[in-house]
Write a protein that holds these residues in place. Structure first.
Motif, PDB file in Angstrom:
ATOM      1  N   ARG A  71       0.817  -1.204   0.000  1.00 28.77           N
ATOM      2  CA  ARG A  71       0.000   0.000   0.000  1.00 28.77           C
ATOM      3  C   ARG A  71       0.856   1.260   0.000  1.00 28.77           C
ATOM      4  N   ASP A 121       0.553   4.176  -2.813  1.00 37.27           N
ATOM      5  CA  ASP A 121       0.277   5.563  -2.439  1.00 37.27           C
ATOM      6  C   ASP A 121       1.284   6.526  -3.065  1.00 37.27           C
ATOM      7  N   GLU A 180       0.610   9.419  -6.132  1.00 38.80           N
ATOM      8  CA  GLU A 180       1.110  10.800  -6.073  1.00 38.80           C
ATOM      9  C   GLU A 180       1.932  11.144  -7.313  1.00 38.80           C
TER      10      GLU A 180
END
Length: 261
Positions: A203, A207, A211
């Motif tokens: 995860r 993430d 971005e």
């Protein structure tokens, strides 16, 4: 390319401890998968070649691999991860590439799922292949091709219909790039993201990828086996799958395809 010149710039925990450099191979992924199958490669092994005779991208597409111009690299990872979550390693490689390009002053973009684009033109691609026993991932091989020193005339002559969508780092910078130094920079970057994966899990990588990708909440189109699926990116799950909200309000889960610019 020379091992000593690459090692001079390595600052890694895991990747590159075993580093193999060849003059020519059919495919760096093939070499590394063969070594892994024989038990002759360990977690973090990296294979680099000066040229490839059968380089390939996703779905068997040819990757042109001329001698002495570019970077052809494959890295072996042996994580505790399910086959369903293995796609996070494509994301890991994409993040590593974007970060390396930024150190050269180049603002690179990620094109889901595996390409790196600059000014709308492809500069790098990632090919992920697995070794699986039942429901267990034995190893993951990440193959990366980077256009470093391709001259414009070569692109026009050899790349036919994709020539207008292809670029190289030397064209962007206006000067040749040290392949040994770029190779070391990329191994260092891959190693940092792999360390982050080992500390915080898939995860955390997803993430960071979201971005870097920058399209969450944006309207995109994906070519899924010839069918165009469009919608607003609602989320990206821990497996790297996209969830698109259509104008009608439905949610489409996209597992594989090619983003359409």
């Amino acid at each position: 390319m020379e091992i000593s010149k690459i090692r001079k710039h390595l600052e890694t925990e895991k990747l590159g401890e075993k580093l193999l450099v060849f003059n020519e191979v059919d495919s760096t992924n093939n070499i590394l998968r063969g070594l892994a199958a024989q038990g002759a490669a360990m977690d973090g092994t990296v294979v680099v070649s000066d040229s490839q005779t059968a380089g390939r991208g996703r779905m068997g597409r040819k990757w042109i691999s001329p001698r002495g111009m570019n970077l052809y690299l494959s890295a072996l990872f042996c994580p505790e991860v399910s086959p369903q979550k293995s796609s996070v390693f494509t994301f890991l490689a994409s993040c590593a590439l974007v970060d390396v390009f930024s150190t050269y002053g180049v603002d690179a973009e990620i094109k889901w799922p595996n390409d790196i684009i600059v000014c709308g033109k492809k500069i790098s691609g990632v090919l992920t292949e697995l070794g699986i026993s039942g429901d267990t991932v034995d190893y993951i091989v990440i193959g990366i091709g980077v256009n470093l020193n391709l001259p414009e005339e070569f692109i026009r002559r050899e790349m036919d219909d994709i020539s207008e969508k292809t670029t190289s780092l030397s064209l962007l910078l206006g000067e040749d790039v040290s392949r040994d130094r770029f190779c070391a920079d990329l191994i260092n970057s891959l190693d940092r993201f792999y360390a982050e994966f080992r500390r915080r899990g898939a995860r955390a990588i997803v993430d960071v990828w979201i971005e870097r990708w920058g399209l969450l909440g944006k309207d995109i189109s994906i070519d899924v086996s010839g069918e165009i699926v469009s919608g607003v990116v609602e989320r990206v799950d821990g497996n790297g799958f996209l969830y698109l909200r259509t104008p009608e309000g439905d949610i489409n889960k996209v597992i594989a395809g090619d983003a359409v610019f």
